[in-house]
Scaffold this motif. Structure first.
Motif, PDB file in Angstrom:
ATOM      1  N   SER A 587      -8.056  53.992  57.791  1.00  0.00           N
ATOM      2  CA  SER A 587      -6.975  54.832  57.277  1.00  0.00           C
ATOM      3  C   SER A 587      -6.278  54.130  56.122  1.00  0.00           C
ATOM      4  O   SER A 587      -6.230  52.897  56.067  1.00  0.00           O
ATOM      5  N   LYS A 588      -5.746  54.925  55.198  1.00  0.00           N
ATOM      6  CA  LYS A 588      -4.943  54.406  54.100  1.00  0.00           C
ATOM      7  C   LYS A 588      -3.744  55.326  53.876  1.00  0.00           C
ATOM      8  O   LYS A 588      -3.742  56.482  54.321  1.00  0.00           O
ATOM      9  N   LYS A 589      -2.748  54.797  53.170  1.00  0.00           N
ATOM     10  CA  LYS A 589      -1.541  55.566  52.894  1.00  0.00           C
ATOM     11  C   LYS A 589      -1.566  56.097  51.470  1.00  0.00           C
ATOM     12  O   LYS A 589      -2.085  55.445  50.555  1.00  0.00           O
ATOM     13  N   LEU A 590      -1.031  57.298  51.303  1.00  0.00           N
ATOM     14  CA  LEU A 590      -0.828  57.836  49.958  1.00  0.00           C
ATOM     15  C   LEU A 590       0.635  58.272  49.845  1.00  0.00           C
ATOM     16  O   LEU A 590       1.286  58.592  50.843  1.00  0.00           O
ATOM     17  N   LEU A 591       1.134  58.276  48.623  1.00  0.00           N
ATOM     18  CA  LEU A 591       2.539  58.585  48.374  1.00  0.00           C
ATOM     19  C   LEU A 591       2.639  59.830  47.512  1.00  0.00           C
ATOM     20  O   LEU A 591       2.058  59.898  46.427  1.00  0.00           O
ATOM     21  N   TYR A 592       3.368  60.829  48.033  1.00  0.00           N
ATOM     22  CA  TYR A 592       3.600  62.067  47.293  1.00  0.00           C
ATOM     23  C   TYR A 592       5.052  62.072  46.805  1.00  0.00           C
ATOM     24  O   TYR A 592       5.986  61.862  47.583  1.00  0.00           O
ATOM     25  N   VAL A 593       5.216  62.293  45.511  1.00  0.00           N
ATOM     26  CA  VAL A 593       6.549  62.325  44.914  1.00  0.00           C
ATOM     27  C   VAL A 593       6.702  63.635  44.153  1.00  0.00           C
ATOM     28  O   VAL A 593       5.931  63.920  43.227  1.00  0.00           O
TER      29      VAL A 593
END
Length: 594
Positions: A587-593
């Protein structure tokens, strides 16, 4: 003698008409207030037997949610309708045998939306009967029965047969009637269909086996000359114990089917000792398409307009087929490994026997969706598969790239991408050149890096681009100069762009890599573990893949979910296609802005 007046005759007439009307009766497991004639849920019978014993032709019996032990007879012309295969369970009676079925059916009856559940694989027979003209079994499920259905003259439509010894059998009777078997799924049945003498139409069914016995999908004992059309026959894994998948008899017609096997063996898809008709079929995998024994090779034998892809041969023993000019050996270009619709430039389009027409009036396509019982559909133009077999070597001052030629019929050329790391992407920033062949020479002096990595993408005639190949590199300087660096592995890359969101960044790409064919699940979650999107859920060949994620991918049931600024999780799970074992989970993290 007192005469009846007109009013008396009218009352008697109305009374007879009311009693002649078809009745609707109900059965509800455990109902504490059953009251004959069981014409409401409140007064429903608490057993199947109570409702059936007072039912006559034209009646309908609805069976509610629950589990029932069944050892009954369905009267002629009565419909027995369950509440659904997940909620209405008929457990086979322990005394049910080959001659004593849990449910005996007669002419013009209907059985639907019920799960018949056996108590083990070798005992228990679900539905049977000998006088079954116009009887319909539809939308049912049969599991773990010795014999699921044994009847003649029956219509078996849209049922699921799962882990039965015999799915459908009419070999127990010499009575000859027409049968229709269509739209059914047979999963891990040792003998899916066995026939004796009835004229049987076997159409639009799906047969699948990945168990450890010797499966036979269709066994014809002779006499009925079945028409076996528009079916898919699939073996689910390699290294299986194989028997003859279809045992045919004199005059059987096998047309517009698909046969798939990842197993290689000296066993046939179709075995026959007598002349048959086999046309417009697709055979794929390491079995023998036709095993022609004894009297099979004769002027009455017709084998034509079939496609053979990666099979051991076309027929055994070999013979001088007068129709050999109609036979193909082409990549079928299916939509994918489980969807046998043809792509836009498939070589199987309009290549069937010209006497057989598709639904749109054109010459039949080869395969399961061709012919009169096939489908009319739009051929989609998918991107090619990723090129395979890339090797990179350094010879003197030249970097030499070789790879396997794609087998799709509409390949235009190949794009080559390069970078100094294994994370080389297939975007314009990494584009090197194009090639029409599968060999490319590049001067070493072109590179300023210590190592160079490459991916190849295939381009088709519609300029659709494949996913990239597995990255392979070569050392250009130092003690290990000339050594090939194979980056074959499973890998999940960080999404790009990250963070994403706002104008021009409405979506982000998630890339991953497979070193061999596997079953892939790629999903996106929010931080509380709620699943937001399933980007991939299926088989993928070895290679490099990129998937996009954004608001449109929010899964069904969460369409009103609005992405808010914050952290999201994407997870890649891979199972080996051959063994089914998990081989990768990350798993990896993504950032939504916003």
């Amino acid at each position: 003698m007192k005469k009846l007046n007109i009013s008396s005759f009218l009352i008697i007439f109305i009374f007879l008409q009311i009693n002649a009307l078809p009745a609707i009766r109900y059965v509800k497991a455990g109902n504490p207030t059953p009251l004959a004639p069981y014409t409401s849920w409140a007064t429903a019978a608490d057993s199947i037997w109570k409702a059936l014993r007072i039912s006559v032709s034209g009646d309908t019996v609805f069976v509610g949610t629950g589990s029932y032990t069944v050892f009954d007879t369905l009267p002629q012309g009565v419909a027995l309708i369950g509440s659904g295969v997940d909620s209405c369970i008929f457990n086979l009676h322990p005394q049910s045998t080959v001659v004593k079925f849990s449910l005996v059916v007669y002419d013009s009856s209907v059985v639907s939306d019920i799960q018949f559940r056996g108590f083990n694989y070798y005992d228990g027979c679900a539905v049977g009967g000998h006088n079954n003209d116009n009887t319909i079994l539809k939308n049912n499920m049969f599991t773990k029965c010795s014999i699921a259905v044994a009847a003649q003259g029956i219509k078996v439509i849209n049922n699921v047969f799962k882990i039965n010894q015999y799915g459908i059998s009419d070999r127990l009777s010499s009575i000859v009637r027409n049968e229709i078997i269509t739209g059914n799924t047979f999963f891990n049945c040792t003998y899916s269909i066995s026939l004796r003498g009835s004229k049987t139409y076997i159409r639009n069914n799906y047969f699948y086996y990945d168990g450890d016995r010797f499966p036979i999908f269709i066994l014809d004992y002779g006499g009925g000359q079945p028409e076996i059309t528009n079916n898919a026959f699939v073996l689910g894994r390699p290294n299986m114990f194989i028997d003859n998948l279809i045992i045919a008899r004199n005059g059987d017609q096998i047309q517009n089917n698909v046969f798939i096997s990842p197993t290689s063996a000296d066993e046939p898809f179709v075995y026959t000792e007598f002349p048959i008709i086999s046309k417009n079929n697709h055979f794929e995998g390491g079995l023998i398409p036709h095993y022609l024994a004894y009297q099979a090779i004769s002027p009455q034998l017709v084998i034509k307009n079939n496609n053979y892809w990666n099979t051991r041969s076309k027929y055994y023993p070999s013979y001088n087929n007068p129709y050999k000019h109609t036979e193909l050996q082409k990549d079928p270009m299916f939509v994918d490994s489980v969807d046998f619709h043809l792509q836009k430039y498939s070589p199987l389009i309009d290549r069937g026997d010209s006497s057989v027409l598709d639904k749109d009036g054109s010459i039949s396509d080869i395969g399961v969706y061709g012919g009169v019982f096939g489908e009319s559909y739009v051929y989609i133009d998918k991107a090619p598969r990723a090129p395979a077999g890339l090797t990179v070597t350094l010879s003197a001052d030249t970097v030499l790239l070789k790879w396997k030629k794609n087998t799709e019929s509409d390949i235009r050329n190949y794009y080559i991408y390069t970078d100094s790391t294994t994370s080389v992407t297939t975007d314009t920033n990494r584009y090197l050149t194009s090639a029409n062949d599968t060999l490319l020479k590049i001067p070493k002096s072109y590179f300023t890096w210590g190592s160079a990595y490459f991916r190849i993408a295939a381009i088709d005639s519609g300029y659709n681009k494949s996913q990239g190949s597995i990255a392979v590199g070569v050392v250009l300087t130092g003690m290990e100069e000339g050594e090939e660096i194979a980056a074959e592995r499973y890998r999940l890359y960080q999404n790009y762009p990250n963070p994403y969101g706002g104008t021009g960044k409405e979506k982000t790409k998630i890339s991953y890599e497979l070193k061999k064919r596997g079953y892939v699940k790629l999903r996106v979650y929010n931080v509380v573990g709620e699943e937001l999107a399933v980007l991939v859920n299926g088989e993928r060949e070895a290679g490099y893949y990129e998937e996009e994620f954004g608001s449109p991918e929010i899964r069904k049931g969460l369409e009103d979910h609005i992405l808010t600024s914050g952290i999201y999780i994407y997870k890649l799970e891979i199972r080996d296609s051959e063994t089914g074992h998990p081989v990768f989970n990350e798993s990896k993290k993504l950032l939504y802005v916003k």
